[in-house]
Design an enzyme around this catalytic site. Structure first.
Site, short mmCIF file in Angstrom:
data_model
loop_
_atom_site.label_atom_id
_atom_site.label_comp_id
_atom_site.label_asym_id
_atom_site.label_seq_id
_atom_site.Cartn_x
_atom_site.Cartn_y
_atom_site.Cartn_z
N LYS A 83 73.18 41.25 35.48
CA LYS A 83 73.36 40.36 36.64
C LYS A 83 72.04 39.66 36.98
CE LYS A 83 77.21 43.15 38.24
NZ LYS A 83 77.69 44.26 39.09
N ASP B 108 80.73 40.24 46.21
CA ASP B 108 81.65 41.04 45.39
C ASP B 108 83.08 40.95 45.94
OD1 ASP B 108 80.69 42.21 43.08
OD2 ASP B 108 79.79 43.92 44.10
N GLN C 218 75.79 48.08 43.83
CA GLN C 218 76.37 48.49 42.54
C GLN C 218 77.12 49.81 42.70
OE1 GLN C 218 76.29 46.69 39.57
NE2 GLN C 218 77.69 48.26 38.86
#
Ligand code: NAD
Length: 291
Positions: free
Chosen positions: A52, A119, A96
């Protein structure tokens, strides 16, 4: 059989994002800034976060990696999130997953400012998505929609079977495929570990989206000819012929199922790269909102 090439499509999307970033720079605007919070040092998580961050560099975004030890308390993680929520320089951030067992994952996701939730895991964004309102769509489902749309896979009136009901893939996918609009208007069956006679259901599917995490679970005998296959699974399977000692496998027995498919995603190089591209896309959207 047409390969739904996620690597190529993701590169196309990254090129489009780079153009937008260059336009922002030309107008003297601040470039998008994505932060990622990583708790602990799980190997797969490190790999994902690394990809990422590299993807941010590729498109000209700023990125910040916040690395916290495995022993971080829930309270300290929540404080870090509040800091990112308040930091005007950060347009969007992700935490994460998975988090260490002593931390309540949902509590942490609920603490993220919905306007920075690139997200799309915050309940507000999930609810807005379900109501077909403007929201951040979770990156993996968003990437799958883009793949289907860009390859002009017909979804309208088709029967889509989703395998797996996780909050990050299966459940949102089932909602999105039934919505009005591109890559939607499908009749959806959501299946999971309590589904009976799964093969009978998958054999009726025009499109199958598989997200359960069992390597090569979907076999040729479970699908009809001409089926469209989207394989979300990523599993590390021991393989001594590989330098790293493992191979990456999807949830679909690719060699046999691809012979019956009209479209199919490979693993690797299918849904995985699309997920990262759509995270960047969401960050670009967050930047535009944060002005
Ligand atoms: P998960 O691990 O949270 O849940 C698995 C789901 O599969 C559950 O809903 C369960 O009910 C269902 N399931 C389990 N056994 C089943 C069976 N025999 N029949 C039908 N359903 C069954 O799921 P997840 O987090 O969505 O992850 C699934 C896979 O996708 C994993 O391999 C993960 O690594 C991968 N993944 C990939 C990406 C990507 O970017 N490509 C993103 C997220 C997850």
């Amino acid at each position: 059989m047409v390969l739904l090439d996620g690597k190529k499509t993701a590169n196309d999307i990254k090129d489009e994002i780079t153009v937008s970033v260059n336009e922002m720079i030309a107008r003297g605007e601040k470039v998008p800034h994505l932060a990622a919070v990583l708790v602990g040092s799980d190997g797969a998580s490190l790999t994902y976060v690394g990809s990422k961050v590299r993807a941010c560099e590729r498109v000209g975004f700023n990125s910040t990696l916040v690395e916290l030890p495995e022993t971080t308390t829930e309270e300290d993680l929540l404080k870090t999130i509040q800091g990112l929520n308040k930091n005007n320089d950060i347009d969007g951030f992700i935490v994460q997953l998975p988090l260490p067992k002593h931390i309540d994952e949902q509590k942490v996701l609920n603490a993220v400012n919905p306007n920075k939730d690139v997200d799309g895991f915050h309940p507000e964004n999930f609810g807005r998505m379900a109501l077909e309102m403007e929201s951040f769509i979770p990156a993996t489902p968003y990437g799958i929609l883009q793949l289907l749309e860009r390859y002009q896979v017909e979804t309208k009136g088709k029967h889509t079977v989703v395998i797996g009901r996780s909050h990050i893939v299966g459940r949102p996918m089932s909602i999105l495929m039934s919505q009005k609009g591109p890559a939607g208007n499908s009749t959806v069956t959501l299946t999971h570990s309590y589904t009976k006679n799964l093969s009978e259901i998958t054999k009726q599917a025009d499109i199958i989206i598989v997200a359960l995490g069992i390597p090569e679970f979907l076999k040729a005998g479970m699908v009809k000819d001409g089926v469209v296959i989207v394989d979300v699974g990523i599993s590390r399977v021991p393989d001594n012929t590989k330098p790293r000692g493992y191979a990456i496998k999807g949830d679909v027995a690719f060699d046999e199922v691809s012979k019956k498919s009209s479209f199919i995603t490979p693993v690797p190089g299918g849904v995985g790269p699309m997920t990262i591209a759509m995270l960047l896309k969401n960050t670009l959207i967050a930047r535009k909102r944060n002005t």
